[in-house]
Scaffold this motif. Sequence first.
Motif, short mmCIF file in Angstrom:
data_model
loop_
_atom_site.label_atom_id
_atom_site.label_comp_id
_atom_site.label_asym_id
_atom_site.label_seq_id
_atom_site.Cartn_x
_atom_site.Cartn_y
_atom_site.Cartn_z
N ARG A 6 0.83 -1.20 0.00
CA ARG A 6 0.00 0.00 0.00
C ARG A 6 0.87 1.25 0.00
NH1 ARG A 6 -4.83 -2.30 -1.27
NH2 ARG A 6 -5.38 -3.92 0.21
N GLU A 24 -3.81 2.78 1.40
CA GLU A 24 -4.80 1.72 1.59
C GLU A 24 -6.12 2.31 2.04
OE1 GLU A 24 -5.37 -2.33 4.28
OE2 GLU A 24 -3.65 -1.01 4.56
N CYS A 29 -9.19 3.61 -0.71
CA CYS A 29 -10.33 2.81 -1.17
C CYS A 29 -11.32 2.54 -0.05
CB CYS A 29 -9.83 1.51 -1.78
SG CYS A 29 -9.00 1.75 -3.36
N ASP A 45 9.29 -1.03 -5.24
CA ASP A 45 8.06 -0.25 -5.21
C ASP A 45 8.24 1.08 -5.93
OD1 ASP A 45 6.70 -2.18 -3.70
OD2 ASP A 45 7.55 -1.39 -1.85
N LYS A 77 8.28 0.45 -9.73
CA LYS A 77 6.97 0.10 -10.28
C LYS A 77 6.05 1.32 -10.37
CE LYS A 77 6.82 -4.78 -8.95
NZ LYS A 77 6.14 -5.80 -8.12
N TYR A 83 4.58 3.22 -13.92
CA TYR A 83 3.15 3.19 -14.21
C TYR A 83 2.72 4.51 -14.86
CZ TYR A 83 -1.88 2.66 -13.71
OH TYR A 83 -3.22 2.56 -13.97
N ASP A 124 -6.66 1.05 -8.37
CA ASP A 124 -6.42 -0.36 -8.09
C ASP A 124 -5.01 -0.78 -8.49
OD1 ASP A 124 -8.98 -0.58 -7.12
OD2 ASP A 124 -9.82 -1.49 -8.93
N SER A 125 -4.52 -0.27 -9.62
CA SER A 125 -3.18 -0.63 -10.09
C SER A 125 -2.10 -0.11 -9.16
CB SER A 125 -2.95 -0.09 -11.51
OG SER A 125 -3.83 -0.69 -12.43
N GLU A 176 -2.47 0.53 -6.05
CA GLU A 176 -2.65 -0.05 -4.73
C GLU A 176 -2.05 -1.44 -4.62
OE1 GLU A 176 -6.37 -0.57 -1.61
OE2 GLU A 176 -6.64 -0.99 -3.73
N ARG A 177 -1.87 -2.11 -5.75
CA ARG A 177 -1.37 -3.49 -5.73
C ARG A 177 0.08 -3.55 -5.26
NH1 ARG A 177 -3.97 -3.86 -11.03
NH2 ARG A 177 -6.02 -4.75 -10.76
#
Length: 276
Positions: free
Chosen positions: A3, A36, A39, A98, A101, A105, A272-273, A275-276
């Motif tokens: 998160r 986190e 959402c 992290d 990534k 994105y 959502d992407s 948060e993964r």
Amino acid sequence: MPRLESLSPCLESLSPPSPSSTCWIPSSADPYTTFEGFCSERRYGIAESQSAGALTASFDNFAPPQNRMSAKIRPGTFVVFALSTAELAQEYPEDSEDYRKICQYTPGRYLGLVTSAFVRWNEDDGSTVEDVIVHFVSKFTPQPSIVANNFIPIFPVSSTVPVDNSALHTSILFPWIDHKQWTTFGVRLRVRQTNPSALVFELCNEDFERFEDKAGKDYSRLESLDATLDDETKDTLARLSVAPFALPAEIWFDIRNHPDIKEPLCFIGDIDSLER
């Protein structure tokens, strides 16, 4: 991906303010939360999320008038925005997976109307941070069907669409045909970067007032229907409703040259992407 931590405060009230509000928020109102929570915070009851009175009133006692500051982005302005992954990535070490990534994105760009603006003043160093609430603009009507009428058309409207005298007008002709201003779905953003333009698209004053009136009625109708909605519908509505959690974003004032503008439902995919 673990998160992400939010770069923005989670306001005490879960209720969005009046659409035209421009408020000063002191640094003392800065309880931080995790990404986190974004959402989970969006899944509060519709009845709680739509009431405007409590939050608007809560700002009135924060500071004397001489300490209040004007927002740089005026309510009634159309903007394009995208989540700032560079800001989100700063929560992690640069050599971490992290960080990599998040930086790799590419979030979507979205079109919307700024309906509220808040300026935070840091008493320690005199700096300011601006938050805005943006209600989505789309080519399509809102979904699910219970909110299908929660929009106002934006002029120009094509000849294939029935004449609607309620269409909103801008000071400069809106660059697209048959777009719709959604009244009950939007997002709270922390302004991290702006891209100025000499050409700014704003609603005419009387039309912004009409948006406020329609939005108020639509919020009230949703509130009255809350007890009749099933959990799945409530979850869908909450995920596109204005949350008390501001996300860092880049803002563009020239809304014309963005051929890749995404529809509002894609914003859920961005969240959502990340948060993964």
